[in-house]
Design a protein around this motif. Structure first.
Motif, PDB file in Angstrom:
ATOM      1  N   LEU A  11      30.111  25.513  37.209  1.00 23.50           N
ATOM      2  CA  LEU A  11      31.234  24.830  36.555  1.00 23.50           C
ATOM      3  C   LEU A  11      31.990  25.814  35.671  1.00 23.50           C
ATOM      4  CD1 LEU A  11      32.719  22.131  35.821  1.00 23.50           C
ATOM      5  CD2 LEU A  11      31.081  21.919  33.922  1.00 23.50           C
ATOM      6  N   ARG A  12      33.298  25.888  35.839  1.00 22.94           N
ATOM      7  CA  ARG A  12      34.117  26.708  34.960  1.00 22.94           C
ATOM      8  C   ARG A  12      34.877  25.803  33.991  1.00 22.94           C
ATOM      9  NH1 ARG A  12      39.055  29.715  35.317  1.00 22.94           N
ATOM     10  NH2 ARG A  12      39.434  28.461  33.462  1.00 22.94           N
ATOM     11  N   GLY A  13      35.317  26.384  32.884  1.00 23.15           N
ATOM     12  CA  GLY A  13      36.124  25.635  31.933  1.00 23.15           C
ATOM     13  C   GLY A  13      36.252  26.448  30.657  1.00 23.15           C
ATOM     14  N   PHE A  28      37.645  28.468  24.528  1.00 22.11           N
ATOM     15  CA  PHE A  28      38.553  29.362  23.800  1.00 22.11           C
ATOM     16  C   PHE A  28      39.553  29.877  24.830  1.00 22.11           C
ATOM     17  CE2 PHE A  28      34.558  29.531  21.416  1.00 22.11           C
ATOM     18  CZ  PHE A  28      35.012  29.252  20.135  1.00 22.11           C
ATOM     19  N   LYS A  29      40.819  29.557  24.655  1.00 20.82           N
ATOM     20  CA  LYS A  29      41.821  29.901  25.657  1.00 20.82           C
ATOM     21  C   LYS A  29      42.770  31.000  25.184  1.00 20.82           C
ATOM     22  CE  LYS A  29      42.214  28.435  29.010  1.00 20.82           C
ATOM     23  NZ  LYS A  29      41.480  28.865  30.231  1.00 20.82           N
ATOM     24  N   PRO A  30      42.888  32.070  25.958  1.00 22.36           N
ATOM     25  CA  PRO A  30      43.888  33.102  25.619  1.00 22.36           C
ATOM     26  C   PRO A  30      45.247  32.627  26.118  1.00 22.36           C
ATOM     27  CG  PRO A  30      42.692  33.714  27.612  1.00 22.36           C
ATOM     28  CD  PRO A  30      42.222  32.342  27.225  1.00 22.36           C
ATOM     29  N   LEU A  84      29.205  34.559  30.672  1.00 19.76           N
ATOM     30  CA  LEU A  84      30.315  34.749  29.726  1.00 19.76           C
ATOM     31  C   LEU A  84      31.480  35.409  30.451  1.00 19.76           C
ATOM     32  CD1 LEU A  84      27.620  34.823  27.889  1.00 19.76           C
ATOM     33  CD2 LEU A  84      29.180  35.681  26.157  1.00 19.76           C
ATOM     34  N   GLN A  85      32.641  34.779  30.340  1.00 21.77           N
ATOM     35  CA  GLN A  85      33.813  35.325  31.008  1.00 21.77           C
ATOM     36  C   GLN A  85      34.615  36.201  30.045  1.00 21.77           C
ATOM     37  OE1 GLN A  85      36.091  32.396  33.213  1.00 21.77           O
ATOM     38  NE2 GLN A  85      38.030  33.323  32.612  1.00 21.77           N
ATOM     39  N   ILE A  86      34.963  37.393  30.528  1.00 22.68           N
ATOM     40  CA  ILE A  86      35.921  38.238  29.802  1.00 22.68           C
ATOM     41  C   ILE A  86      37.233  38.091  30.550  1.00 22.68           C
ATOM     42  CG2 ILE A  86      36.536  40.599  29.105  1.00 22.68           C
ATOM     43  CD1 ILE A  86      34.038  39.662  27.669  1.00 22.68           C
ATOM     44  N   GLY A  87      38.245  37.572  29.878  1.00 23.44           N
ATOM     45  CA  GLY A  87      39.522  37.290  30.524  1.00 23.44           C
ATOM     46  C   GLY A  87      40.306  38.551  30.832  1.00 23.44           C
ATOM     47  N   ALA A  88      41.281  38.389  31.730  1.00 22.98           N
ATOM     48  CA  ALA A  88      42.099  39.522  32.181  1.00 22.98           C
ATOM     49  C   ALA A  88      42.714  40.276  31.001  1.00 22.98           C
ATOM     50  CB  ALA A  88      43.189  39.013  33.110  1.00 22.98           C
ATOM     51  N   ARG A  89      43.162  39.513  29.996  1.00 22.43           N
ATOM     52  CA  ARG A  89      43.828  40.151  28.855  1.00 22.43           C
ATOM     53  C   ARG A  89      42.871  40.990  28.029  1.00 22.43           C
ATOM     54  NH1 ARG A  89      45.455  35.615  30.425  1.00 22.43           N
ATOM     55  NH2 ARG A  89      47.643  34.978  30.533  1.00 22.43           N
ATOM     56  N   LEU A  91      33.622  39.657  34.526  1.00 22.55           N
ATOM     57  CA  LEU A  91      34.666  40.535  33.997  1.00 22.55           C
ATOM     58  C   LEU A  91      35.895  40.473  34.887  1.00 22.55           C
ATOM     59  CD1 LEU A  91      35.573  42.860  32.079  1.00 22.55           C
ATOM     60  CD2 LEU A  91      34.449  44.439  33.678  1.00 22.55           C
ATOM     61  N   LYS A  92      36.987  39.936  34.336  1.00 20.28           N
ATOM     62  CA  LYS A  92      38.201  39.805  35.136  1.00 20.28           C
ATOM     63  C   LYS A  92      39.047  41.067  35.064  1.00 20.28           C
ATOM     64  CE  LYS A  92      39.082  35.087  35.742  1.00 20.28           C
ATOM     65  NZ  LYS A  92      40.184  34.117  35.625  1.00 20.28           N
ATOM     66  N   ARG A  93      39.681  41.342  36.172  1.00 21.08           N
ATOM     67  CA  ARG A  93      40.557  42.515  36.241  1.00 21.08           C
ATOM     68  C   ARG A  93      41.810  42.276  35.408  1.00 21.08           C
ATOM     69  NH1 ARG A  93      43.018  44.857  41.917  1.00 21.08           N
ATOM     70  NH2 ARG A  93      44.072  46.675  41.059  1.00 21.08           N
ATOM     71  N   GLU A 126      38.459  39.760  40.842  1.00 18.81           N
ATOM     72  CA  GLU A 126      39.864  40.020  41.205  1.00 18.81           C
ATOM     73  C   GLU A 126      40.625  38.716  40.982  1.00 18.81           C
ATOM     74  OE1 GLU A 126      42.147  42.193  42.108  1.00 18.81           O
ATOM     75  OE2 GLU A 126      43.550  40.625  42.692  1.00 18.81           O
ATOM     76  N   ARG A 127      41.671  38.758  40.156  1.00 20.05           N
ATOM     77  CA  ARG A 127      42.412  37.531  39.814  1.00 20.05           C
ATOM     78  C   ARG A 127      43.915  37.739  39.908  1.00 20.05           C
ATOM     79  NH1 ARG A 127      46.043  38.083  36.333  1.00 20.05           N
ATOM     80  NH2 ARG A 127      45.650  36.320  34.972  1.00 20.05           N
ATOM     81  N   GLY A 128      44.305  38.758  40.694  1.00 18.55           N
ATOM     82  CA  GLY A 128      45.726  39.016  40.865  1.00 18.55           C
ATOM     83  C   GLY A 128      46.220  39.990  39.822  1.00 18.55           C
TER      84      GLY A 128
END
Ligand code: PEP
Ligand code: MN
Length: 353
Positions: free
Chosen positions: A128-130, A133-135, A184-189, A209-211, A239-241
């Motif tokens: 499940l993703r969600g 804390f939103k960048p 733990l997700q590290i966002g693209a930013r 780890l997102k690109r 890879e997220r574009g």
């Protein structure tokens, strides 16, 4: 430089070898195979003469590393890294089973989260993703529920048994997020937020780890290296574009990054078609392409009512659209030599507090 030891090297010989190397001011990192040990050297290796090192007891070969990353490199570890997702079903990412994570862009409240979690699980999601804390690009946009969102995710995990992936944006919140998140997700930013990478490197919990929007493949691998250099080798690349001149899609899905990464690194590779596309109507074909290109997993945004979503509604699939896509994944998975990971068994509702 990588040193490959002789088969069956004894511990005292290995210790002596490490002492010798570290005496020259380089750090050593061990990767143990069934009978050989691969020693990765970190630091300034120019002080070492390869022909002398080759002559040391226990050394079979000395291989110069041709890439700026070492720990993440396939040269350093040939076998694929399997990342356990922490669920009772023992789901692991990076093996034959294809993992599908699905859920809303942001955790908006208890009802919608449980509805989405149950809905995606019934349709075959294994994680499940969600975002709690939103960048957000604008400070005036919805910023997420924060800590309250984490508690809701924990509840959704109790209800469904699905492991949770959620973003951490701030080094000071790594321990808090790690209390709730399985991944733990590290966002693209934040791909190059080195203080944050160091913090998630310190914990023992998988990291997605997102690109970065303008990150090269090498930069992505070096970001993974920052995490691994701190001792956490449970890194999943995503890879997220990337940003290009194209405007028909939110980002440009770099499908070539998948086979390139699979060659360069032993780390598992996920694909986020939702943020690559920015539009729900082409998420399914991008998923098919990702699987065909060798992705180990997908992370897809799903919302029960996308028109009401507080973030990324345009790119979110409805539960029905997600179900239809999942039903079409199997032949692509099979053609790529993969199977779809079985969904975690729902936990008895008695467990819900
Ligand atoms: C997200 O997963 O909702 C997100 C913000 O993704 P990215 O960091 O790839 O933009
Ligand atoms: Mn999103």
């Amino acid at each position: 430089v990588i040193i490959i030891t002789e088969a069956g090297i004894s511990e005292p010989t290995l210790d002596a070898l490490r002492d010798h190397l570290e005496g020259h001011g380089v750090r050593t990192h061990l990767s143990r195979g069934t009978d050989r040990v691969v020693i990765g050297l970190i630091g300034d290796t120019s002080v070492l003469d390869p022909s002398t090192v080759r002559a040391w007891p226990g050394v079979a070969s000395v291989v110069p590393v041709r890439t700026p990353y070492r720990l993440a490199s396939r040269q350093f570890r040939a076998a694929a890294t399997l990342v356990p997702l922490g669920d009772a079903a023992g789901t692991r990412l990076g093996g034959r089973d294809l993992v599908v994570a699905a859920g809303p862009c942001s955790v908006e409240g208890p009802e919608m989260l449980i509805e989405t979690a149950r809905g995606v699980q019934e349709r075959g999601a294994t994680m499940l993703r969600g975002g709690a804390f939103k960048p957000r690009t604008s400070p005036w946009a919805w910023q997420g529920l924060g800590a309250e969102g984490l508690a809701l995710l924990a509840e959704a995990r109790i209800v469904t048994g699905l492991p949770i992936v959620t973003e951490v944006m701030d080094p000071r919140q790594v321990d808090l997020v790690a209390e709730y998140a399985d991944v733990l997700q590290i966002g693209a930013r934040n791909m190059q937020n080195y203080a944050l990478l160091a913090e998630v490197g310190r914990i023992r919990r998988p990291v997605l780890l997102k690109r970065g929007l303008s990150g090269t493949i090498t930069e992505l691998l070096l970001a993974a290296e920052h995490i691994m250099a701190r001792g956490n080798d449970q890194v999943i690349l995503c890879e997220r574009g990337i940003r290009t001149y194209e405007t028909a899609t939110r980002n440009t899905f770099d499908v070539a990054a998948i086979p390139v990464l699979k060659r360069e690194t032993h780390l598992p590779v996920m694909v986020d078609p939702s943020h690559a596309a920015g539009r729900a109507d082409i998420v399914a074909p991008l998923c098919f392409a990702a699987i065909a290109a060798g992705a180990d997993g997908l992370i897809v945004e799903v919302h029960p009512r996308p028109a009401e979503a507080k973030s990324d509604g345009d790119q979110s699939l409805t539960l029905d659209q997600f179900g239809a896509m999942m039903a079409m994944l199997a032949p692509f998975a099979e053609a790529a030599g993969r199977s779809l990971a079985g969904s975690a068994a729902p936990r008895p509702s008695a467990l819900v507090a």
